[in-house]
Design a protein around this motif. Sequence first.
Motif, PDB file in Angstrom:
ATOM      1  N   LEU A  45      61.933 -22.573   7.050  1.00  0.00           N
ATOM      2  CA  LEU A  45      63.716 -22.641   6.712  1.00  0.00           C
ATOM      3  C   LEU A  45      63.850 -21.138   7.214  1.00  0.00           C
ATOM      4  O   LEU A  45      64.593 -20.558   7.855  1.00  0.00           O
ATOM      5  CB  LEU A  45      63.643 -21.831   5.235  1.00  0.00           C
ATOM      6  N   THR A  46      62.970 -21.047   8.122  1.00  0.00           N
ATOM      7  CA  THR A  46      63.123 -19.352   8.758  1.00  0.00           C
ATOM      8  C   THR A  46      64.320 -19.506   9.400  1.00  0.00           C
ATOM      9  O   THR A  46      64.965 -18.296   9.642  1.00  0.00           O
ATOM     10  CB  THR A  46      62.000 -19.233  10.067  1.00  0.00           C
ATOM     11  N   GLY A  47      64.491 -20.784  10.702  1.00  0.00           N
ATOM     12  CA  GLY A  47      65.737 -20.431  11.567  1.00  0.00           C
ATOM     13  C   GLY A  47      67.087 -20.767  10.733  1.00  0.00           C
ATOM     14  O   GLY A  47      67.810 -19.971  10.586  1.00  0.00           O
ATOM     15  N   VAL A  48      66.958 -21.356   9.722  1.00  0.00           N
ATOM     16  CA  VAL A  48      68.278 -21.626   8.709  1.00  0.00           C
ATOM     17  C   VAL A  48      68.530 -20.046   8.143  1.00  0.00           C
ATOM     18  O   VAL A  48      70.040 -19.801   7.768  1.00  0.00           O
ATOM     19  CB  VAL A  48      67.905 -22.543   7.919  1.00  0.00           C
ATOM     20  N   LEU A  49      67.398 -19.496   7.669  1.00  0.00           N
ATOM     21  CA  LEU A  49      67.402 -18.514   6.754  1.00  0.00           C
ATOM     22  C   LEU A  49      68.220 -17.201   7.574  1.00  0.00           C
ATOM     23  O   LEU A  49      68.512 -15.818   7.197  1.00  0.00           O
ATOM     24  CB  LEU A  49      66.602 -18.207   5.736  1.00  0.00           C
ATOM     25  N   ASP A  60      64.819 -15.075  -2.118  1.00  0.00           N
ATOM     26  CA  ASP A  60      64.759 -13.520  -2.849  1.00  0.00           C
ATOM     27  C   ASP A  60      66.157 -14.028  -3.708  1.00  0.00           C
ATOM     28  O   ASP A  60      66.784 -14.505  -3.892  1.00  0.00           O
ATOM     29  CB  ASP A  60      64.519 -12.150  -2.726  1.00  0.00           C
ATOM     30  N   GLY A  61      66.100 -12.857  -4.330  1.00  0.00           N
ATOM     31  CA  GLY A  61      67.928 -12.725  -5.371  1.00  0.00           C
ATOM     32  C   GLY A  61      68.893 -12.984  -4.419  1.00  0.00           C
ATOM     33  O   GLY A  61      69.915 -13.430  -5.029  1.00  0.00           O
ATOM     34  N   ARG A  62      68.651 -12.149  -3.970  1.00  0.00           N
ATOM     35  CA  ARG A  62      69.615 -11.977  -2.608  1.00  0.00           C
ATOM     36  C   ARG A  62      70.257 -13.565  -1.767  1.00  0.00           C
ATOM     37  O   ARG A  62      71.497 -14.239  -2.515  1.00  0.00           O
ATOM     38  CB  ARG A  62      70.081 -11.507  -1.032  1.00  0.00           C
ATOM     39  N   PHE A  63      69.526 -14.064  -1.452  1.00  0.00           N
ATOM     40  CA  PHE A  63      69.027 -15.869  -0.795  1.00  0.00           C
ATOM     41  C   PHE A  63      69.729 -16.598  -1.790  1.00  0.00           C
ATOM     42  O   PHE A  63      70.650 -17.422  -2.373  1.00  0.00           O
ATOM     43  CB  PHE A  63      67.896 -16.303  -1.176  1.00  0.00           C
ATOM     44  N   LEU A  64      69.207 -16.713  -3.439  1.00  0.00           N
ATOM     45  CA  LEU A  64      69.353 -17.515  -4.317  1.00  0.00           C
ATOM     46  C   LEU A  64      71.751 -17.148  -4.825  1.00  0.00           C
ATOM     47  O   LEU A  64      71.906 -17.496  -5.082  1.00  0.00           O
ATOM     48  CB  LEU A  64      68.851 -17.372  -5.908  1.00  0.00           C
ATOM     49  N   ALA A  65      71.537 -15.912  -4.648  1.00  0.00           N
ATOM     50  CA  ALA A  65      73.636 -15.368  -5.361  1.00  0.00           C
ATOM     51  C   ALA A  65      73.744 -15.815  -4.876  1.00  0.00           C
ATOM     52  O   ALA A  65      74.997 -16.217  -4.237  1.00  0.00           O
ATOM     53  CB  ALA A  65      73.306 -13.840  -5.599  1.00  0.00           C
ATOM     54  N   GLY A  66      73.566 -15.861  -2.933  1.00  0.00           N
ATOM     55  CA  GLY A  66      74.509 -16.200  -1.558  1.00  0.00           C
ATOM     56  C   GLY A  66      74.335 -17.350  -1.383  1.00  0.00           C
ATOM     57  O   GLY A  66      75.336 -17.748  -0.157  1.00  0.00           O
TER      58      GLY A  66
END
Length: 289
Positions: A30-34, A40-46
């Motif tokens: 998932l490196t390219g997608v993210l 982490d929290g920012r990923f989950l909230a965003g």
Amino acid sequence: MGALVKLLRVGAMGEERPAVLDGEGRVRDLTGVLDGADIDGRFLAGGGLDRVRAALAGGDLPVVDTEGLRIGAPVARPEKVVCIGLNFRDHAAESGAAIPEEPVVFMKAPNTVVGPFDEVLVPRKSVKTDWEVELAVVIGKTARYLESHEDALALIAGYAISNDVSEREFQLERGGQWDKGKSCETFNPLGPWLVTADEVADPQSLGMRLWVNGELRQDGDSKNMIFGVAEVIRYLSWFMVLEPGDVINTGTPAGVALGMPDHPYLREGDVMELEIDGLGRQRQPVGQA
């Protein structure tokens, strides 16, 4: 609701990269997608889960060669690890404790979180290091003062296996603060996956098992929790703000060394294996700090 997702992080400690299991069980990068972000929290909230689902549907994520590759904790840098003690009647009984009228809450240091196959270290001067298979809940949205179980369940990002490793002398005989027996390094293996909430039909119907050196020690079910997952989250939100990426360990069934007549506490060279229905399996060798 979207596609069901199992997230993980792979790579050497401190160098993990985000990944996801596809429908055939292959690990995809998932490196390219993210764009360099982590799970982490920012990923989950965003809206990170929506991006992952879209990428999976596209079918062009690169496959990761996992041979010899370490699996890290599926959530990076949780701000806090909140734990519920004595949350199974059989475990309270084997511990010689009364059934709690309200959830028993304690904290673990966030840096106790390690990968599901990493070594667990018996602390120096420890003689009572113990195991605890637990259902971990990962929070996906900020929560405070929740009123209902429905509100609580709606903010869960996913579930994982947690091993709430504990040093019982430090916990119970060294001044009354459980945190001292819970926060030693490596004392919270987590993973192998973060299984999104929509993939777990009922968090109160999951078999939970743990073996030490191949011998079954714990064989319980989350249906036997005194306070269910929804109530734990609702309750905690009245005492602290829950943030995306926070980990909640929801308690362990009977079968810990503390509750056995011979108290077979962990020693260097032992091996723990854990599993929870639908959430995968862990294995940790035991070393010495």
